[in-house]
Design a protein around this motif. Structure first.
Motif, PDB file in Angstrom:
ATOM      1  N   TYR A 106       0.835  -1.210   0.000  1.00  0.00           N
ATOM      2  CA  TYR A 106       0.000   0.000   0.000  1.00  0.00           C
ATOM      3  C   TYR A 106       0.869   1.259   0.000  1.00  0.00           C
ATOM      4  O   TYR A 106       0.578   2.226  -0.718  1.00  0.00           O
ATOM      5  CB  TYR A 106      -0.926  -0.010   1.204  1.00  0.00           C
ATOM      6  N   LYS A 111      -2.411   2.020  -3.100  1.00  0.00           N
ATOM      7  CA  LYS A 111      -3.703   1.371  -3.296  1.00  0.00           C
ATOM      8  C   LYS A 111      -3.635  -0.046  -2.735  1.00  0.00           C
ATOM      9  O   LYS A 111      -2.555  -0.617  -2.566  1.00  0.00           O
ATOM     10  CB  LYS A 111      -4.099   1.339  -4.768  1.00  0.00           C
ATOM     11  N   SER A 139     -10.053   1.442   2.470  1.00  0.00           N
ATOM     12  CA  SER A 139     -10.022   0.505   1.344  1.00  0.00           C
ATOM     13  C   SER A 139     -10.400  -0.899   1.793  1.00  0.00           C
ATOM     14  O   SER A 139     -11.121  -1.621   1.091  1.00  0.00           O
ATOM     15  CB  SER A 139      -8.627   0.497   0.711  1.00  0.00           C
TER      16      SER A 139
END
Length: 328
Positions: A106, A111, A139
């Motif tokens: 990450y 992401k 996320s």
């Protein structure tokens, strides 16, 4: 007199400004420009980490990318306490070493990328909270929401399928309706491949292996007290291993978690009861097809009788191969 006094004040003020501008940054080495920790130690541009026993190597810029995160604070020198080091000088973090790979990914890519059917989203969220990465936490929450919806759809479809099968049981040609095993592992990814199923998707082999000896009494008494197993190793297709051994399966040493259609030799059981493992394999429709074993290590390898314990003399390794197929 007044002019000289003004010049003196101006000079003092100028010197004070130079002193303030020249004040060193406590988190920077003025010679090399490298970041320092609280103890004045330089952080190298490439950092070696020991996270729960797993070793990682990454750039200092990656660790400090999110400057408000825990890693950003530690490796920018802003932490009130210096980071721990292991015996080899690597920075030590007492956290889950396997899940840290996703934390590092990450920070590198900004992401979240997880394997399909990743089963440890809850634990990963705990780690993201600990490292103070709110973007990653969000996320993971979105990923968990999508997974929950898929599981709900699959559960609804499965219930309808089972209901229809039971209603038409009389028309089946001698076939048995597979019951819903309430203890079936949440990791089981075989559709219709539950315990006792003879479908092709659930056929396969599982190998159990162990290294063991016999525990003796004090001072090497000749009377054998009990069997002593170090660890029961599980090898085979991931989905089959999860289906059979359920919550007794330890996956902590397997670096590639998730995908159920791959094979592994890195699983082991959370207990050392060989017969319990055999029982679970039998309940799962497996039968033993082969086995092999080494002889006990009866010879004194050290050459010094005082250095050879009775337990070492009885060391041995066994493997058992179990098979499940439609013909069983």
């Amino acid at each position: 007199m007044g002019l000289e006094e003004d010049r003196s004040k101006s000079s003092a003020s100028h010197n004070g400004s130079e002193s303030e501008s020249a004040a060193p940054n406590p988190n920077k080495d003025e010679t090399t420009g490298e970041t320092l920790d609280i103890a004045g130690t330089q952080f190298p541009s490439v950092v070696e980490l020991n996270v729960g026993g797993q070793v990682y190597t990454t750039a200092l810029s990656t660790l400090t990318r999110e400057n408000t995160s825990l890693l950003g604070i530690i490796f920018s020198g802003k932490s009130k306490t210096p980071p721990l080091r292991d015996t080899r000088g690597r920075y030590f973090l007492d956290r889950d070493g396997h899940l840290f790979r996703f934390i590092l990914d990450y920070l590198r890519n900004t992401k979240l990328v997880l394997p399909e059917e990743f089963p440890e989203k809850d634990r990963l969220q705990v780690e993201a909270d600990y490292y103070r990465l709110p973007g990653l936490v969000e996320s993971i929450r979105r990923a968990r929401g999508g997974g929950a919806n898929r599981e709900k759809d699959q559960s609804t479809g499965g219930a309808q399928s089972r209901g229809g099968t039971q209603q038409h049981e009389a028309s089946n040609k001698g076939g048995k309706v597979a019951g819903n095993n309430s203890n079936q592992s949440m990791y089981d990814t075989n559709q219709g491949g539950g315990v006792g199923s003879t479908g092709d998707s659930s056929d396969g082999f599982i190998t159990l292996g162990y290294r063991g000896t016999f525990a003796f009494g004090r001072d090497g008494m000749a009377d054998v007290q009990f069997r002593k197993l170090m660890r029961i190793i599980v090898c085979g297709k991931v989905s089959l291993c999860r289906e059979v051994f359920k919550e007794t399966l330890n996956e902590s040493r397997d670096p590639d978690r998730g995908q159920g259609d791959r094979y592994t030799s890195r699983f082991f059981l959370k207990h050392n009861f060989l017969e319990q493992a055999f029982d679970m394999l039998q309940q799962g429709g497996f039968t033993m097809s082969a086995s092999c074993a080494t002889a006990a290590n009866g010879m004194n390898q050290s050459g010094n009788p005082e250095q050879e314990s009775e337990e070492n003399r009885w060391l041995h390794y066994n493997e058992f191969i179990f098979q499940r197929s439609g013909s069983n």
